[in-house]
Motif scaffolding. Structure first.
Motif, PDB file in Angstrom:
ATOM      1  N   UNK A   1       0.817  -1.219   0.000  1.00  0.00           N
ATOM      2  CA  UNK A   1       0.000   0.000   0.000  1.00  0.00           C
ATOM      3  C   UNK A   1       0.854   1.275   0.000  1.00  0.00           C
ATOM      4  N   UNK A   2       1.883   1.293  -0.845  1.00  0.00           N
ATOM      5  CA  UNK A   2       2.718   2.479  -0.984  1.00  0.00           C
ATOM      6  C   UNK A   2       2.080   3.398  -2.035  1.00  0.00           C
TER       7      UNK A   2
ATOM      8  N   UNK B   1       1.191 -15.071   7.817  1.00  0.00           N
ATOM      9  CA  UNK B   1      -0.007 -15.817   8.148  1.00  0.00           C
ATOM     10  C   UNK B   1      -1.227 -15.086   7.597  1.00  0.00           C
ATOM     11  N   UNK B   2      -2.198 -15.894   7.197  1.00  0.00           N
ATOM     12  CA  UNK B   2      -3.401 -15.388   6.542  1.00  0.00           C
ATOM     13  C   UNK B   2      -4.565 -15.547   7.494  1.00  0.00           C
ATOM     14  N   UNK B   3      -5.354 -14.493   7.610  1.00  0.00           N
ATOM     15  CA  UNK B   3      -6.558 -14.516   8.444  1.00  0.00           C
ATOM     16  C   UNK B   3      -7.749 -14.200   7.543  1.00  0.00           C
TER      17      UNK B   3
ATOM     18  N   UNK C   1      -6.838 -11.024   5.155  1.00  0.00           N
ATOM     19  CA  UNK C   1      -5.630 -10.226   5.311  1.00  0.00           C
ATOM     20  C   UNK C   1      -4.407 -11.127   5.379  1.00  0.00           C
ATOM     21  N   UNK C   2      -3.287 -10.581   4.884  1.00  0.00           N
ATOM     22  CA  UNK C   2      -1.994 -11.272   4.943  1.00  0.00           C
ATOM     23  C   UNK C   2      -1.061 -10.412   5.794  1.00  0.00           C
ATOM     24  N   UNK C   3      -0.508 -11.007   6.859  1.00  0.00           N
ATOM     25  CA  UNK C   3       0.293 -10.269   7.826  1.00  0.00           C
ATOM     26  C   UNK C   3       1.662 -10.937   7.949  1.00  0.00           C
ATOM     27  N   UNK C   4       2.734 -10.114   7.962  1.00  0.00           N
ATOM     28  CA  UNK C   4       4.069 -10.695   8.084  1.00  0.00           C
ATOM     29  C   UNK C   4       4.412 -10.943   9.553  1.00  0.00           C
TER      30      UNK C   4
ATOM     31  N   UNK D   1       0.787  -5.489   7.598  1.00  0.00           N
ATOM     32  CA  UNK D   1      -0.101  -6.070   6.610  1.00  0.00           C
ATOM     33  C   UNK D   1       0.549  -6.054   5.230  1.00  0.00           C
ATOM     34  N   UNK D   2       0.660  -7.232   4.627  1.00  0.00           N
ATOM     35  CA  UNK D   2       1.210  -7.363   3.277  1.00  0.00           C
ATOM     36  C   UNK D   2       0.143  -7.077   2.233  1.00  0.00           C
TER      37      UNK D   2
END
Length: 612
Positions: free
Chosen positions: A166-167, A283-285, A225-228, A233-234
């Motif tokens: 999200x840049x 990890x994906x939630x 959501x994908x979180x490192x 958040x990725x």
């Protein structure tokens, strides 16, 4: 009477078979499974959602692995290493423009080849000491200095791949939101693995990653959501308001922290699934509203009831129309096939049905029409072939007169000791003899190269040897066949339109002629020049027959060759253009691999329809 009896028998049998084999078992099964269907359906839906989430994780892992593979390939590439080292030395010596030119020439083929089939990447850059020495897709000037950019600074001299999601408008050059991936390329080949020789930067439109996640969602209102590993958040498909962020984090905190399995729980009217990736440590939630799970089981029960009623009604109707939709069309088709067997290819069956039999009838009509068109086309081609042979015999007389006249002029020039004119006449005579006297529409590639060398000798004499020509001819292409006189118009365009200004001003002017195979079945011929290039507005229409924004001589040669290849071999063969205004142009001729003079590609039905 016999036909009516057949109809009645088929209808009755179909109705009874359908009743006993479908409707009655369905009634019994519905009654037996009424009390179990809700639990089973819910569990199946949960399993399906879990599977969908694993698919999302797999897609992200593949994306992560793919970008890791790209950087590994570049890290172990001698060509890439030498190009970066050469460009870096130019920059250290203050040769900024030379560095820019070296980066474009040496890095562009390898990186374009690496990303040839990857449509996810929006842009890519090679950065040395904060300066961009190469930009893929989007042009970034080497004068741009990114030494103080936070992304470049924070990832410099770190061995890991970094993702920044999200840049907004990164580097001030790209509009929209992007995910930025950075990786340092270390000096592995130069035996100094701790020293970074450059930074490789990849930009991906954030929407592409969001679309990748949405493709595997069962329900549109699900949140994923994908979180490192650091909690950043990725990627994600939602725009959760700030007031709901705490609620989302609270749900995540209630999930188990065990990373060895996929976890599923019902929390606050959500079915929450969490999965960890061993590949990327992400990890994906996923949150799916629980109403979908309960709604699915109820809808199946109602669907079963309506299905039984509908099947009974349809069965009665279908039994009356089965003969009209199946038996009679088959009889008409059999009659038409018999007529075609008797060489009546003008027959056509009137189509009423829209089922599989209707498709068969439609295919039969198309087949007969194409056979008729093929006969017509064959006759037309044979007629044109005879006319061409007659014209060829007719015009063979003229070249002999032309050769004798040129030789007479050459002897006169030699008598007057004008060696340059004599040399030009010898070369011209040989060039005309090899081109005008060639009776086949194809020629061996080695002979075509020799002809173009004669043509270039004439041009070098004209421009006082200011023209620089290089040949990169693959050994496996020397004895292939190509259409006759396909290269000369392209080279002429490069000299007359692309390099004319440099040749007249004394600047360095070069042409590079290349030939190589792609995938062992595509022959690619490339004519590259460092001339004025072609403007983007002209590039869009240069191969169109009705273009009026480009000079006639430039367009006619390209259009005629492109049309000639398409008519002879079809798509995807023809001409492809690459150019940057003021820098270069590269004309690629895409041909099939012709190993013998008799080689021809089969004429497809699409070509037949184009001729008819």
């Amino acid at each position: 009477m016999e036909l009516i009896a057949i109809k009645t028998k088929i209808q009755t049998q179909f109705f009874l078979y359908y009743l006993f084999l479908s409707v009655i078992p369905l009634l019994a099964l519905s009654y037996y499974s009424y009390y179990n269907i809700k639990t089973n359906t819910q569990q199946d839906l949960v399993n399906t959602i879990s599977f969908d989430m694993r698919q999302s994780q797999s897609s992200l892992d593949n994306l992560y692995t793919r970008f890791q593979k790209y950087t590994d390939i570049l890290s172990n590439s001698t060509t890439f290493y030498n190009a970066v080292i050469s460009t870096s030395n130019d920059m250290k010596n203050g040769k900024i423009q030379q560095a820019k030119y070296s980066g474009a020439i040496n890095l562009d083929p390898q990186i374009k080849s690496l990303f040839a089939t990857d449509d996810v990447i929006s842009a890519a850059m090679v950065v040395i000491d904060g300066r961009v020495v190469y930009s893929y897709k989007d042009f970034v000037s080497i004068m741009n200095n990114f030494k103080d950019n936070p992304i470049i600074v924070n990832t410099k001299n770190t061995p890991n791949m970094h993702w920044f999601s999200n840049q907004s408008s990164p580097f001030g050059l790209f509009d929209g939101n992007y995910t930025i991936i950075t990786k340092n390329i270390y000096d592995i080949i130069g035996n100094n693995p701790t020293e970074s020789i450059c930074q490789f930067v990849i930009l991906i439109n954030q929407q592409k990653i969001t679309d990748l996640l949405n493709d595997h969602l069962r329900f549109a209102d699900s949140i994923i959501r994908v979180i490192d590993e650091n909690g950043n958040m990725i990627a994600g498909n939602d725009s959760v308001p700030q007031t709901s962020e705490e609620h989302f984090n609270k749900i995540i905190q209630q999930m188990p922290s065990d990373q060895n399995s996929t976890h599923t729980k019902y929390i606050d009217n959500y079915l929450v699934l969490q999965s960890f990736s061993a590949t990327s440590n992400w990890h994906i939630v996923q949150l799916s509203p629980a109403k979908h799970v309960t709604k699915a089981s109820s809808s199946i029960i109602f669907f079963t009831i309506f299905l039984i009623a509908g099947l009974l009604i349809i069965m009665f109707l279908f039994s009356f129309f089965i003969s009209k939709e199946i038996i009679l069309p088959i009889k008409r088709l059999a009659h038409a096939m018999k007529k075609v067997g008797e060489k009546n290819i003008k027959i056509e069956i009137v189509q009423h049905s829209k089922n599989e039999i209707g498709e068969i009838i439609s295919g039969f009509n198309q087949m007969v029409k194409r056979i008729d068109n093929l006969f017509t086309l064959t006759i037309e081609i044979e007629g044109k072939k005879r006319k061409s042979e007659i014209d060829m015999l007719k015009y063979q007389i003229n070249p002999h007169f032309l050769y004798n006249t040129i030789n007479s002029i050459r002897f006169s020039a030699m008598n007057h000791k004008d060696e340059i004119t004599a040399t030009m006449l010898v070369t011209l005579s040989r060039l005309l003899r090899n081109t005008l006297s060639h009776t086949s529409h194809v020629i061996q590639w080695g002979e075509e190269i020799q002809n173009i060398k004669d043509y270039i000798i004439l041009q070098q004499l004209r421009y006082d040897n200011q023209l620089n020509v290089a040949y990169n001819i693959g050994e496996n292409t020397q004895y292939l066949f190509v259409p006759h006189m396909i290269l000369q118009p392209i080279v002429e365009n490069s000299i007359m339109h692309g390099l004319n200004q440099k040749l007249n001003s004394g600047d360095f002017a070069s042409v590079i002629i290349s030939s190589y195979l792609k995938d062992n079945h595509i022959h690619i011929i490339s004519v590259y020049d460092n001339g004025v290039g072609i403007a983007d507005s002209i590039m869009e229409n240069i191969l169109e027959h009705n273009s009026t924004i480009v000079s006639d001589s430039l367009q006619i040669g390209l259009v005629n060759i492109h049309k000639r290849i398409r008519l002879q071999y079809g798509e995807p063969y023809g001409i492809e253009l690459e150019s940057a205004a003021g820098e270069y142009s590269n004309v690629k001729i895409i041909l099939p691999v012709l190993k013998n003079i008799e080689d021809e590609l089969p004429i497809s039905f699409e070509h037949i329809e184009n001729y008819s």
